[in-house]
Design an enzyme around this catalytic site. Structure first.
Site, PDB file in Angstrom:
ATOM      1  N   ASP A 128       0.856  -1.183   0.000  1.00  0.00           N
ATOM      2  CA  ASP A 128       0.000   0.000   0.000  1.00  0.00           C
ATOM      3  C   ASP A 128       0.887   1.227   0.000  1.00  0.00           C
ATOM      4  OD1 ASP A 128      -2.565  -0.996  -0.090  1.00  0.00           O
ATOM      5  OD2 ASP A 128      -2.478  -1.564   2.029  1.00  0.00           O
TER       6      ASP A 128
ATOM      7  N   GLU B 211      -1.498  18.489   7.114  1.00  0.00           N
ATOM      8  CA  GLU B 211      -1.129  19.329   5.975  1.00  0.00           C
ATOM      9  C   GLU B 211      -0.919  20.765   6.446  1.00  0.00           C
ATOM     10  OE1 GLU B 211      -3.718  17.216   5.777  1.00  0.00           O
ATOM     11  OE2 GLU B 211      -3.553  16.057   3.915  1.00  0.00           O
TER      12      GLU B 211
ATOM     13  N   ALA C 136     -16.884  20.861   3.882  1.00  0.00           N
ATOM     14  CA  ALA C 136     -17.012  20.126   2.622  1.00  0.00           C
ATOM     15  C   ALA C 136     -17.624  21.006   1.544  1.00  0.00           C
ATOM     16  CB  ALA C 136     -17.860  18.878   2.832  1.00  0.00           C
TER      17      ALA C 136
ATOM     18  N   ARG D  79     -14.714  23.826   0.753  1.00  0.00           N
ATOM     19  CA  ARG D  79     -13.457  23.147   0.439  1.00  0.00           C
ATOM     20  C   ARG D  79     -12.275  24.113   0.582  1.00  0.00           C
ATOM     21  NH1 ARG D  79     -12.864  20.433  -4.688  1.00  0.00           N
ATOM     22  NH2 ARG D  79     -14.229  21.977  -5.651  1.00  0.00           N
ATOM     23  N   MET D  80     -12.405  25.001   1.538  1.00  0.00           N
ATOM     24  CA  MET D  80     -11.328  25.954   1.824  1.00  0.00           C
ATOM     25  C   MET D  80     -11.256  26.148   3.325  1.00  0.00           C
ATOM     26  SD  MET D  80     -11.775  29.079  -0.831  1.00  0.00           S
ATOM     27  CE  MET D  80     -13.328  29.560  -0.152  1.00  0.00           C
ATOM     28  N   SER D  81     -10.111  26.603   3.762  1.00  0.00           N
ATOM     29  CA  SER D  81     -10.032  27.085   5.137  1.00  0.00           C
ATOM     30  C   SER D  81      -9.255  28.389   5.086  1.00  0.00           C
ATOM     31  CB  SER D  81      -9.334  26.058   6.023  1.00  0.00           C
ATOM     32  OG  SER D  81      -7.995  25.911   5.616  1.00  0.00           O
TER      33      SER D  81
ATOM     34  N   LYS E 106      -7.165  29.366   1.749  1.00  0.00           N
ATOM     35  CA  LYS E 106      -6.397  28.379   0.984  1.00  0.00           C
ATOM     36  C   LYS E 106      -7.281  27.152   0.801  1.00  0.00           C
ATOM     37  CE  LYS E 106      -3.880  25.423   4.231  1.00  0.00           C
ATOM     38  NZ  LYS E 106      -4.541  25.488   5.514  1.00  0.00           N
TER      39      LYS E 106
ATOM     40  N   ASP F 153      -9.977  -5.931   2.651  1.00  0.00           N
ATOM     41  CA  ASP F 153      -8.729  -6.555   2.240  1.00  0.00           C
ATOM     42  C   ASP F 153      -8.779  -8.069   2.403  1.00  0.00           C
ATOM     43  OD1 ASP F 153      -7.205  -4.426   1.407  1.00  0.00           O
ATOM     44  OD2 ASP F 153      -6.530  -3.933   3.438  1.00  0.00           O
TER      45      ASP F 153
END
Lengths: 567, 695
Positions: free
Chosen positions: B306, B347, B378, B381-383, B394, B535
């Protein structure tokens, strides 16, 4: 040893190696059912035979039915030959009026020829009618060789097929071996031998008056045709008792060279057939290299021992090599080379008396046979014999690369191991156990010609030769007794069929396995490392078993000879 | 990871019980499992009886045959000892596991309410019973969390003291009996009855109680049995050959020759090698459910790995600030850092770190700046952050473009709103973003007050040293395939960077399974690791399936190994351990067989000297007397077993230098060494026993 001597050996090796590729290519095409030069003539014959036998080349057999067909065919062959010998006095083509052959000798001879051994407890010119020679012995010379080829081809297919169930069709492989390989080459060889002076006649024996005025019967017969298949099929049964030492069976050095080449030709070519069928000729060359290392080593020892001669004779002022039991027209070199070739391949034809060799000169032929005749070996038999050793070698060493063992992408597991060991085990079983009984059996010991360790070597040689399906003898021993005829017959059957059945079982198991693709982690089996490993395995696994017996035979005889005593 | 559990080979806690074990293993039923040693034991009994007979009658050379007898028994005992030492190392581990299996009380739920339970002994639980486990309780048996979330201390099985989270649903729902809940509560459905829990299996495995011979071991045993039979023929025929020559050989000498010739060395150490192989895995915190799986690991051709967590670090990280024209990198970094200060995602933190490392922008305190953090949703889609009346955002490139009024989706009614005057900048920004995506990264656009500043490049960070590991695997002949949910373009870039041979992008469990089947159809053996329930089919299909201990019950059941540390990179070590196991077997077999040459040279001249004194020249080692020669050979044969125990436990080192080079190296050491060593060893023993007058 002389430079000239080595040059002759070199010429033999050179010509043989040049034969390997073309013959290998031809045999590959034959067994793959592809067109060859002879196809226009032989295809109709082949089709006719299949129609007659009710089989077809498309009908492939599982290993069990392949083996069953083979065993039934050989059983039938044994019975027919036994019958021919027992009743030869009532059958035609018997100008010399030979009597019927006794039951033990008939059993011994029938098994001997079916098992591709050609141990001869009889003298050909004084026992066999022309019909027995040609319809009995010669037929088995062809089909026993073809049987060997069929097994080898079946085993090769097990490696070359990516996965499947069938090994091929025994009847088809058999027919092709005889029709395309053995017969055409024998026709050519027969003509060459006739040209070189070998007799080929159905006429009666000739009466001659010698210079002293004595009457002498000169034995003749269809010698050239028998000779051709005797060598090419690694059978070795001589038309005459003296075998290829007889001037009518081996007139000169050219015929001698041709005979030696034809012993090795098909066996050596089979390594190339293998390489071609598995798609990498180097695999075949690697096997042949291992065979040749052992072969050249054997030749060197025998040639050295025979050229050095006997120190006792030297002290008496008789300088030079050991010429006892050798033909002057062949000399030390060609006799030594012939002896190694005939025992390395399971031929057994001789052009000199092995029993008269020096102790070490006689040691090598025994070892050659004890190793299972995998040094080129019998037609087909040498190949499937060496595969048994390859399986043991890759099993032990293959582990040392950190993978479970495999050969050409086929995993070697418990079943293959079991079968390979069975094949390796049956030789010491037949050779040592019978020899051990014979050496303590007074009636058997009475047959030996010489006392001391040489006599022991005679007995050991006889069972070794029989179990290895060689057929040559260590002079001296009177083999035509009920004990030897029966036990040697059993040894021959063990040495033949207890190897054939495991070999086919391995083929059956391997053909069903998926081929694992090679990677950097796979142990390469086409290089020098593998060759060295294989040589080591053959010597250690095949040879160590016989160390005590050899020490008590040829080794001690040699040491005693140095100390000034002969037997 | 806790690999410090390793006990030294010379640990007296293992060695002393092993001496006792060597004797208890003389039980014929135990011995019969090992054909070679069984044969040695049988002939030892036989010669002992003969010795006692001679003792009674006072015949023969009693001192000599006593010593041979003694060393014959030592040979058997040394073999037993080797096995006992190997097992002892596992036993020590099993004992510490057993302590965790103390009697627990379980709270068996009787109704839907989590307070309605009755106390029952943990051993009485049946599969599908539902229990409640609260803070401080020991989980009574293996199970699956069906409700709740708790932190669990799994040190009992992993040796790792940091607690782990176990929660219902998802891939972290499996709990193991014997572990302890530290906080909160969970409702657990029992999946294993008493006696068959994970810990029970672990104990059985490390103790070797469940040890069955693996396929390769069976084949090797056949080889050894075959070799033994061959040497039966070689020695049993000697008396009649000797009697032909007018001599006779004492039975004790024949037995000595026979026992030295048969492959006792590998026969004695074979099971120790197998146990030690499993044990090495346990030390790596990997449990193999069968020896077959360990063997298969050595044969693996294809490794499925993976991407996340194995090849790359778990999270993407900011690696570069790429401003649009007219903006400096410093400005962009400053804005990006402000926007990320309150962003607690990995991130976000990596942006702050990068700004500090590359542009020396120190972290600022949000509260003192009077900034308002705008969290990621959602929808947007920015903060970002609102500070001093200016708005910094961003986020995904499309989202930010839409935010600054340049997005493509600004459609109202039938008229598309004219693209903003910043046309040029937008195009440039899109260009930068595309480039980043092509290189396997993720672009995050940054804007301040409706003005585009540039792009932050987020990248998957390939683990340090992983490229070298893959190169090593390639040299082993193993192909690596990276499995990732990324799009093919990103996947290709990361695959190239990490140096894997192939990749499967946008992988689904079905695709994974199909890939395994495809490889297997080509005759290849496939290894993979996985943790999720989805899996499970692939784990079951693969030849070596390593389930993560953090994974689901289904995954653990499907795999044939469990990694207690849940570290997928361990697959590489597992393969090495498998190879090591096979190599050790091969090396010692080769050594054992090669030894025979020297033994012949010691015994044959000694045996036949009485009637063929000329054979004395074969005594190339110059051994003192026939008796000392035979005795030295049998002593060497016994002592070499003891001498090789450490090697069989540690294993022959695997080197990724290609099969050919590896083989020639091992052949040189164990083949050639196997020929030479006994010549030296037997001579040395001969000198010693002659000096002290034993023979």
């Amino acid at each position: 040893m002389t430079l000239n001597g080595w040059l002759q050996i070199l010429v033999f090796c050179g010509v043989l190696i040049m034969l390997v590729k073309p013959l290998g290519a031809y045999i590959t095409r034959v067994f793959s059912g592809e067109r060859t030069l002879l196809s226009p003539v032989l295809v109709p014959v082949e089709r006719g035979l299949y129609a007659l036998a009710g089989t077809s080349e498309r009908e492939e057999q599982h290993w069990t039915s392949y083996a069953f067909s083979l065993l039934m065919f050989n059983l039938l062959g044994t019975l027919v030959l036994y019958g021919l010998l027992r009743f030869q006095d009532m059958l035609p083509m018997n100008p010399a009026g030979m009597a019927a052959v006794g039951p033990e000798l008939s059993f011994n001879t029938a098994t001997s020829f079916v098992a591709n051994t050609n141990w001869q407890s009889y003298g050909g010119e004084s026992t066999m009618s022309y019909l027995s020679q040609m319809m009995g012995l010669a037929v088995q010379n062809f089909v026993s060789a073809a049987t060997g080829m069929a097994i080898a081809i079946g085993l090769i297919r097990a490696f070359s097929r990516a996965s499947g169930k069938a090994l091929g069709n025994f009847w088809v492989d058999m027919t092709r071996a005889v029709l395309y390989v053995l017969l055409p080459i024998c026709v050519v060889l027969t003509l060459v031998y006739v040209w070189l002076g070998v007799p080929q006649t159905f006429g009666p024996y000739v009466e001659a008056t010698t210079l002293e005025g004595a009457k002498q019967t000169i034995a003749l017969g269809p010698v050239a045709s028998q000779l051709a298949i005797k060598m090419l099929g690694t059978n070795g049964g001589g038309f005459f008792n003296a075998n290829s030492a007889h001037p009518f069976e081996n007139p000169d050095n050219i015929s001698n060279m041709i005979q030696m080449l034809s012993i090795f030709a098909i066996g050596a070519a089979f390594t190339n057939v293998f390489g071609r069928m598995v798609g990498n000729q180097r695999q075949g060359w690697a096997i042949l290299s291992a065979m040749f290392i052992l072969f050249i080593a054997g030749v060197a020892v025998v040639y050295w021992a025979e050229a050095a001669g006997n120190p006792i004779m030297h002290q008496l002022g008789l300088a030079g090599g050991n010429m006892e039991g050798k033909e002057v027209r062949f000399g030390v070199v060609m006799s030594s080379l012939f002896a190694v070739i005939t025992t390395a391949a399971s031929c057994g034809a001789v052009n000199a008396m092995h029993g008269s060799f020096t102790a070490l000169g006689g040691l090598i032929p025994i070892i050659n046979m004890q190793l299972g005749e995998v040094i080129v070996g019998g037609v087909g038999a040498g190949f499937y014999g060496i595969v048994m050793f390859i399986i043991v070698a890759v099993f032990v060493a293959g582990l040392m690369v950190g993978r479970t063992p495999e050969y050409l992408g086929k995993k070697i597991e418990a079943k293959e191991m079991k079968m390979a060991l069975l094949a390796v085990l049956c030789l010491p079983l037949a050779m040592l156990v019978f020899a051990a009984i014979a050496t303590v059996l007074p009636s058997a010991v009475a047959s030996i010609g010489t006392a001391g360790p040489h006599g022991f070597s005679e007995i050991l040689y006889a069972y070794t030769s029989a179990a290895a399906n060689n057929g040559s003898a260590f002079g001296g021993l009177t083999g035509n007794t009920p004990w030897y005829n029966v036990t040697l017959g059993i040894a021959m059957l063990m040495g033949r069929f207890l190897v054939i059945i495991p070999a086919l079982a391995i083929a059956g198991s391997l053909v069903a396995k998926k081929t694992v693709p090679a990677s950097a982690g796979t142990f390469p089996t086409d290089g020098g490392l593998f060759v060295g490993l294989l040589v080591g395995t053959i010597l250690i696994v095949g040879g160590l078993t016989f160390m005590p017996a050899l020490a008590l035979g040829p080794v001690v005889e040699h040491l005693v000879m140095i100390a000034g005593q002969t037997f | 990871m806790s690999q410090s559990k390793s006990a030294s080979i010379l640990d007296s806690r293992i060695l002393i019980p092993a001496v006792g074990g060597a004797f208890t293993k003389l039980n014929p039923r135990t011995l019969a499992k090992n054909p070679v040693m069984f044969v040695v034991a049988v002939v030892s009994v036989l010669t002992t009886i003969l010795f006692l007979r001679d003792l009674a009658s006072g015949n023969g050379n009693l001192g000599f045959s006593f010593q041979i007898n003694l060393w014959l028994w030592f040979t058997v005992l040394f073999a037993n000892f080797a096995e006992a030492v190997a097992e002892g190392r596992g036993k020590a581990q099993a004992d510490s596991l057993r302590k965790t299996r103390t009697e627990t009380q379980a709270k068996l739920l009787t109704g839907n309410d989590r307070t309605a339970y009755k106390m029952v002994p943990g051993t009485s639980l049946k599969v599908n019973d539902v229990v409640i486990v609260e803070a401080g309780d020991i989980i009574p048996s293996d199970g699956e969390v069906i409700e709740g979330v708790a932190s669990v201390n799994e040190a009992a099985i992993t040796g790792e003291s940091a607690p782990v989270i176990r929660e219902s649903g998802g891939d972290r729902s499996a709990v193991t009996g014997g572990t302890q809940v530290l906080s909160d509560w969970i409702r657990v459905r029992i999946t294993a009855a008493a006696g068959s829990t994970f810990i029970d299996r672990m104990i059985a495995l490390v103790e070797g109680a469940e040890r069955q011979k693996t396929p390769n071991e069976i084949a090797l045993n056949i080889l050894l049995a075959g070799m033994t039979l061959i040497f039966v023929l070689a020695t049993a025929t000697i008396p009649s050959f000797a009697s032909y020559a007018g001599g006779s050989i004492p039975i004790i000498v024949l037995v000595a020759l026979f026992v030295t010739l048969i492959p006792t060395t590998i026969g004695a150490l074979l099971s120790a090698i197998g146990i030690a192989g499993m044990d090495r895995l346990v030390r790596f915190n990997v449990l193999a459910m069968s020896g077959r799986a360990v063997e298969a690991a050595g044969d693996v051709d294809t490794l499925l790995l993976d991407k996340t967590g194995t090849i790359t670090l778990g999270n993407r990280q900011a690696t570069e600030f790429k401003p649009v024209r007219g903006v400096t990198a410093q400005e962009l970094a400053d804005a990006a850092q402000l926007a990320s200060l309150a962003d607690e995602t990995p991130e976000g933190r990596s942006v702050v770190v990068l700004a500090k490392e590359k542009y020396a922008i120190r972290a600022r305190d949000m509260a003192s700046l009077q900034a308002t953090f705008i969290p990621f949703t959602a929808q947007t889609r920015m903060s970002g952050v609102d500070i001093d009346g200016s708005q910094i955002r961003k986020g995904a490139v499309d989202a930010v473009l839409a935010y600054v009024g340049s997005g493509p989706l600004q459609v109202s009614g039938n008229t598309a709103i004219a693209v903003s005057p910043e046309n040029e900048t937008v195009r440039e920004l899109r260009g930068i973003a595309e480039e980043i995506a092509k290189a396997g990264g993720t672009p995050l656009a940054v804007a301040r007050d409706g003005k585009l500043l540039g792009v932050i490049q987020l990248k998957d960070i390939v683990k340090g040293g992983i490229r070298e590991r893959f190169a090593e695997l390639r040299r082993m002949g193993i192909r690596t395939v990276m499995i990732t949910g990324d799009n093919p373009m990103t996947a290709a870039a990361i695959a190239a960077e990490a140096g894997v041979d192939d990749f499967l992008a946008q992988a689904t469990p079905e695709m994974k399974l199909a890939l395994i089947r495809e490889e297997q159809a080509k005759g290849k053996l496939v290894a993979m690791c996985g943790d999720g329930t989805n899996d499970a089919p692939a784990l079951a299909q693969s030849d070596v399936g390593v389930a993560m201990n953090t994974g689901t019950v289904a995954a653990r059941e499907a795999g044939n190994m469990v990694d207690l540390d849940s570290d997928p990179t361990k697959l590489i070590e597992i393969v090495e351990i498998g190879k090591q196991l096979l190599m050790t077997r091969g090396a010692l077999t080769t050594f054992s067989i090669a030894n025979d040459i020297a033994k012949y040279f010691a015994i044959i001249p000694a045996m036949f000297l009485a009637f063929y004194p000329q054979l004395g020249v074969l005594n190339i080692m110059g051994l003192a007397t026939p008796q000392s020669a035979i005795l030295s050979a049998i002593i060497f044969n016994a002592l070499i077993i003891i001498a090789l125990i450490p090697l069989s436990l540690k294993g022959v080192k695997y080197r990724a230098i290609g099969a050919g080079a590896l083989l020639s190296r091992n052949l040189l050491v164990y083949g050639l060494g196997g020929i030479i060593v006994p010549f030296i060893g037997i001579k040395a023993i001969d000198m010693v026993i002659t000096a002290i007058g034993l023979a």
